[in-house]
Design a protein around this motif. Structure first.
Motif, PDB file in Angstrom:
ATOM      1  N   ARG A  18       0.837  -1.208   0.000  1.00  0.00           N
ATOM      2  CA  ARG A  18       0.000   0.000   0.000  1.00  0.00           C
ATOM      3  C   ARG A  18       0.866   1.250   0.000  1.00  0.00           C
ATOM      4  NH1 ARG A  18      -3.752   1.325   4.000  1.00  0.00           N
ATOM      5  NH2 ARG A  18      -2.351   0.557   5.602  1.00  0.00           N
ATOM      6  N   LEU A  19       2.106   1.107   0.490  1.00  0.00           N
ATOM      7  CA  LEU A  19       3.001   2.252   0.578  1.00  0.00           C
ATOM      8  C   LEU A  19       4.136   2.049  -0.408  1.00  0.00           C
ATOM      9  CD1 LEU A  19       3.221   2.281   4.469  1.00  0.00           C
ATOM     10  CD2 LEU A  19       1.867   3.833   3.080  1.00  0.00           C
ATOM     11  N   ASP A  20       4.563   3.130  -1.035  1.00  0.00           N
ATOM     12  CA  ASP A  20       5.605   3.044  -2.046  1.00  0.00           C
ATOM     13  C   ASP A  20       6.876   3.725  -1.530  1.00  0.00           C
ATOM     14  OD1 ASP A  20       6.820   2.545  -4.462  1.00  0.00           O
ATOM     15  OD2 ASP A  20       6.096   4.411  -5.345  1.00  0.00           O
ATOM     16  N   HIS A  21       7.897   2.933  -1.190  1.00  0.00           N
ATOM     17  CA  HIS A  21       9.136   3.479  -0.643  1.00  0.00           C
ATOM     18  C   HIS A  21       8.834   4.536   0.419  1.00  0.00           C
ATOM     19  CE1 HIS A  21      10.157   2.090  -4.751  1.00  0.00           C
ATOM     20  NE2 HIS A  21      11.200   1.589  -4.147  1.00  0.00           N
ATOM     21  N   ASN A  46      12.403   1.323  14.705  1.00  0.00           N
ATOM     22  CA  ASN A  46      12.112  -0.014  14.188  1.00  0.00           C
ATOM     23  C   ASN A  46      12.501  -0.158  12.723  1.00  0.00           C
ATOM     24  OD1 ASN A  46      10.681  -1.989  16.106  1.00  0.00           O
ATOM     25  ND2 ASN A  46       9.770  -0.024  16.614  1.00  0.00           N
ATOM     26  N   LEU A  47      12.263   0.885  11.942  1.00  0.00           N
ATOM     27  CA  LEU A  47      12.642   0.837  10.528  1.00  0.00           C
ATOM     28  C   LEU A  47      14.157   0.705  10.393  1.00  0.00           C
ATOM     29  CD1 LEU A  47      10.288   3.521   8.923  1.00  0.00           C
ATOM     30  CD2 LEU A  47      10.133   1.034   8.705  1.00  0.00           C
ATOM     31  N   ALA A  64      15.534  12.094   3.517  1.00  0.00           N
ATOM     32  CA  ALA A  64      14.737  11.350   4.484  1.00  0.00           C
ATOM     33  C   ALA A  64      15.020   9.855   4.318  1.00  0.00           C
ATOM     34  CB  ALA A  64      13.256  11.614   4.268  1.00  0.00           C
ATOM     35  N   LEU A  65      14.881   9.103   5.407  1.00  0.00           N
ATOM     36  CA  LEU A  65      15.008   7.656   5.301  1.00  0.00           C
ATOM     37  C   LEU A  65      13.755   7.119   4.622  1.00  0.00           C
ATOM     38  CD1 LEU A  65      16.186   4.796   6.184  1.00  0.00           C
ATOM     39  CD2 LEU A  65      14.754   5.038   8.190  1.00  0.00           C
ATOM     40  N   ARG A  66      13.962   6.396   3.520  1.00  0.00           N
ATOM     41  CA  ARG A  66      12.862   5.700   2.867  1.00  0.00           C
ATOM     42  C   ARG A  66      13.197   4.233   2.903  1.00  0.00           C
ATOM     43  NH1 ARG A  66       9.358   8.343  -0.504  1.00  0.00           N
ATOM     44  NH2 ARG A  66       9.667  10.568  -0.656  1.00  0.00           N
ATOM     45  N   VAL A  67      12.195   3.393   3.059  1.00  0.00           N
ATOM     46  CA  VAL A  67      12.466   1.961   3.110  1.00  0.00           C
ATOM     47  C   VAL A  67      11.794   1.251   1.956  1.00  0.00           C
ATOM     48  CG1 VAL A  67      12.936   1.811   5.582  1.00  0.00           C
ATOM     49  CG2 VAL A  67      10.576   1.626   4.766  1.00  0.00           C
TER      50      VAL A  67
END
Ligand SMILES: [Zn+2]
Ligand SMILES: [Zn+2]
Length: 132
Positions: A18-21, A46-47, A64-67
């Motif tokens: 549902r989430l993109d990066h 946690n990420l 920004a940190l993107r996962v």
């Protein structure tokens, strides 16, 4: 146990598609539906841990940190106008093999972030009109 449950929910959310990066903020917004009292700091921590343990990849795009739940090597494209980050399938292994560095350095991996304008943001005049 409580902590590992938070981690599981966070990982679940990122892997849900549902989430993109997503950034920590976007993950926070999403997990709050199930964990209303979770703090942004906890989500961020946690990420970071999930990236350290190799369950997620970090994408350094705009500070920004993107996962990213997609673990196999792939390139990214970020639109300088709308900020959308998309996956690009480029053969990174081939690219790594093609890079020759002076001084005996050996390339093992390539991380590739392309920037520009996405198809939706590109100026209209650069898109050829098929009716002409
Ligand atoms: Zn765009
Ligand atoms: Zn990706």
């Amino acid at each position: 146990m409580r902590h590992s449950r938070q981690r599981e929910l966070i990982l679940d959310e990122v892997r849900s598609g549902r989430l993109d990066h997503p950034t920590a903020l976007e993950v926070h917004d999403a997990v709050r539906e199930r964990l209303p009292r979770i703090s942004l700091g906890t989500v961020y921590r946690n990420l970071r841990q999930l990236v350290e343990t190799g369950e997620l990849k970090a994408v350094a795009a705009d500070g920004a940190l993107r996962v990213d739940p997609r673990l196999e090597p792939h390139a990214h494209f970020v639109c300088g106008r709308c900020g959308r980050l998309s996956d690009i399938d480029v053969d990174l292994a081939e690219l790594a093999g093609a890079v020759r560095l002076p001084g005996g350095h050996e390339v093992a991996a390539v991380e590739l972030l392309l920037t520009g304008r996405c198809a939706r943001c590109a100026p209209a005049e650069t898109t050829p009109d098929p009716h002409e």
